[in-house]
Scaffold this motif. Structure first.
Motif, PDB file in Angstrom:
ATOM      1  N   TRP A  67      38.988  40.840  26.661  1.00  0.00           N
ATOM      2  CA  TRP A  67      39.064  42.271  26.795  1.00  0.00           C
ATOM      3  C   TRP A  67      39.787  42.724  27.883  1.00  0.00           C
ATOM      4  CZ3 TRP A  67      35.623  45.091  30.474  1.00  0.00           C
ATOM      5  CH2 TRP A  67      35.672  46.486  30.217  1.00  0.00           C
ATOM      6  N   GLN A  68      39.514  42.046  29.022  1.00  0.00           N
ATOM      7  CA  GLN A  68      40.117  42.449  30.457  1.00  0.00           C
ATOM      8  C   GLN A  68      41.567  41.791  30.394  1.00  0.00           C
ATOM      9  OE1 GLN A  68      38.352  41.508  34.026  1.00  0.00           O
ATOM     10  NE2 GLN A  68      36.810  43.331  34.030  1.00  0.00           N
ATOM     11  N   ALA A  69      41.847  40.670  30.012  1.00  0.00           N
ATOM     12  CA  ALA A  69      43.318  39.905  29.638  1.00  0.00           C
ATOM     13  C   ALA A  69      43.865  41.246  29.003  1.00  0.00           C
ATOM     14  CB  ALA A  69      43.322  38.913  29.226  1.00  0.00           C
ATOM     15  N   GLY A  70      43.642  41.739  27.698  1.00  0.00           N
ATOM     16  CA  GLY A  70      44.191  42.680  27.115  1.00  0.00           C
ATOM     17  C   GLY A  70      44.565  43.881  27.889  1.00  0.00           C
ATOM     18  N   LYS A  71      43.676  44.296  28.676  1.00  0.00           N
ATOM     19  CA  LYS A  71      44.072  45.636  29.339  1.00  0.00           C
ATOM     20  C   LYS A  71      45.159  45.505  30.090  1.00  0.00           C
ATOM     21  CE  LYS A  71      40.592  47.625  31.362  1.00  0.00           C
ATOM     22  NZ  LYS A  71      39.213  47.811  32.240  1.00  0.00           N
ATOM     23  N   ILE A  72      45.283  44.054  30.742  1.00  0.00           N
ATOM     24  CA  ILE A  72      46.361  43.758  31.680  1.00  0.00           C
ATOM     25  C   ILE A  72      47.801  43.726  30.972  1.00  0.00           C
ATOM     26  CG2 ILE A  72      47.301  42.070  33.248  1.00  0.00           C
ATOM     27  CD1 ILE A  72      44.517  41.411  34.105  1.00  0.00           C
ATOM     28  N   VAL A  73      47.527  42.968  29.706  1.00  0.00           N
ATOM     29  CA  VAL A  73      48.956  42.923  28.900  1.00  0.00           C
ATOM     30  C   VAL A  73      49.328  44.363  28.632  1.00  0.00           C
ATOM     31  CG1 VAL A  73      49.724  42.113  26.681  1.00  0.00           C
ATOM     32  CG2 VAL A  73      48.230  40.536  27.939  1.00  0.00           C
ATOM     33  N   ARG A  74      48.361  45.112  28.068  1.00  0.00           N
ATOM     34  CA  ARG A  74      48.759  46.451  27.591  1.00  0.00           C
ATOM     35  C   ARG A  74      49.716  47.232  28.595  1.00  0.00           C
ATOM     36  NH1 ARG A  74      43.728  46.340  24.959  1.00  0.00           N
ATOM     37  NH2 ARG A  74      42.835  47.566  26.645  1.00  0.00           N
ATOM     38  N   GLU A  75      48.885  46.958  29.721  1.00  0.00           N
ATOM     39  CA  GLU A  75      49.621  47.713  31.005  1.00  0.00           C
ATOM     40  C   GLU A  75      51.193  47.079  31.122  1.00  0.00           C
ATOM     41  OE1 GLU A  75      48.820  50.576  32.585  1.00  0.00           O
ATOM     42  OE2 GLU A  75      47.030  50.745  31.339  1.00  0.00           O
ATOM     43  N   TRP A  76      50.951  46.052  31.339  1.00  0.00           N
ATOM     44  CA  TRP A  76      52.277  45.278  31.557  1.00  0.00           C
ATOM     45  C   TRP A  76      53.419  45.692  30.533  1.00  0.00           C
ATOM     46  CZ3 TRP A  76      50.427  39.765  32.842  1.00  0.00           C
ATOM     47  CH2 TRP A  76      50.148  39.803  34.355  1.00  0.00           C
TER      48      TRP A  76
END
Length: 278
Positions: free
Chosen positions: A229-238
């Motif tokens: 969930w947290q990793a997905g937030k980073i990928v979406r922002e990138w």
């Protein structure tokens, strides 16, 4: 801080809150660094106490733990005192963690040792000390400067992984150390959690108690849910870094590709201009 009055024009209550939140003035930086160091020592004491040590070393560790707990109690009281809304500050998750983190130390200090030493939940409660580190990631401004939002998200992800491993290891140690000869120190429990959550599973350490098994299940489920969930937030922002902030007048979609002339959701012409570098 920008837009705020200088420290000299504040009331005592406002001044206390200012320096507990400030990252720029020398005193604010010193408080930040001191609290960070004390957090590290507080956690290190908890880990060290699980190892076989001499009575003298244990006495030093206990004295250090009490001294740091007193500092954290003073910090907690000052945060309540300086808060603009004390009820909101009292119920804030960070404040709750701050209180729970030091509660076992004072229970051991003020209640009869023979009674408290046998209360198993105290060992579990002491593990939440590591959650205090989340307070330092409330915003992107630190005593050494300001980091980007993406760097802050990556830091929170790394902290989440470490907290998950540490808390799981602490809970597993609390459940197993008395019944499992393979789990004698926190290091054994930490090794087991890392091997288990990484799905390596050597099988040299296995839980022998019901609490240990449920701790393992909870750690695996938490790892499956929280980390992606947290990793997905980073990928979406990138993935949004190369987008431009243009809102479609028809459907309201924003953050379109730089070379988009039509909205990708509804097809509305957005007439977005771009320069070709070819």
């Amino acid at each position: 801080m920008p837009g705020e009055s200088s420290p000299g024009t504040r009331s005592r209550r406002e001044l206390v809150r200012f320096y507990l939140l400030d990252h720029r003035t020398p005193l604010g930086k010193a408080i930040d660094i001191a609290l960070l160091v004390l957090n590290l020592v507080f956690v290190a004491v908890f880990v060290a106490e699980t190892f076989p040590l001499s009575a003298e070393v244990r006495s030093v560790l206990w004295t250090s733990e009490v001294a740091i707990a007193v500092v954290f109690l003073v910090e907690y009281v000052l945060r309540l005192y300086g808060a603009s809304n004390r009820l909101e500050e009292f119920s804030d998750p960070y404040a709750v963690v701050d209180l729970i983190a030091i509660l076992p130390t004072f229970l051991v200090l003020f209640l009869p040792g023979a009674v408290v030493a046998n209360v198993g939940f105290l060992r579990v409660v002491r593990v939440v000390r590591v959650l205090r580190f989340y307070r330092f990631t409330q915003d992107a401004e630190f005593f050494f400067g300001t980091i980007s939002d993406n760097a802050l998200r990556a830091l929170k992800l790394l902290l989440t992984v470490l907290v998950l491993l540490f808390v799981s290891a602490g809970l597993f140690y609390s459940a197993e150390h008395a019944a499992n000869p393979e789990v004698t120190t926190f290091a054994d429990a930490f090794y087991y959690v890392v091997v288990t959550l990484s799905t390596t599973g050597f099988g040299d350490i296995v839980p022998v108690t019901t609490a240990g098994r449920w701790t393992t299940v909870a750690a695996i489920l938490a790892g499956i849910v929280i980390i992606p969930w947290q990793a997905g937030k980073i990928v979406r922002e990138w993935s949004r870094r190369d987008n431009v902030d243009v809102t479609c007048p028809n459907c309201g979609l924003s953050a379109h590709d730089r070379d988009a002339s039509h909205c990708k959701a509804c097809g509305q012409v957005i007439y977005q201009e771009f320069e070709s570098h070819e």
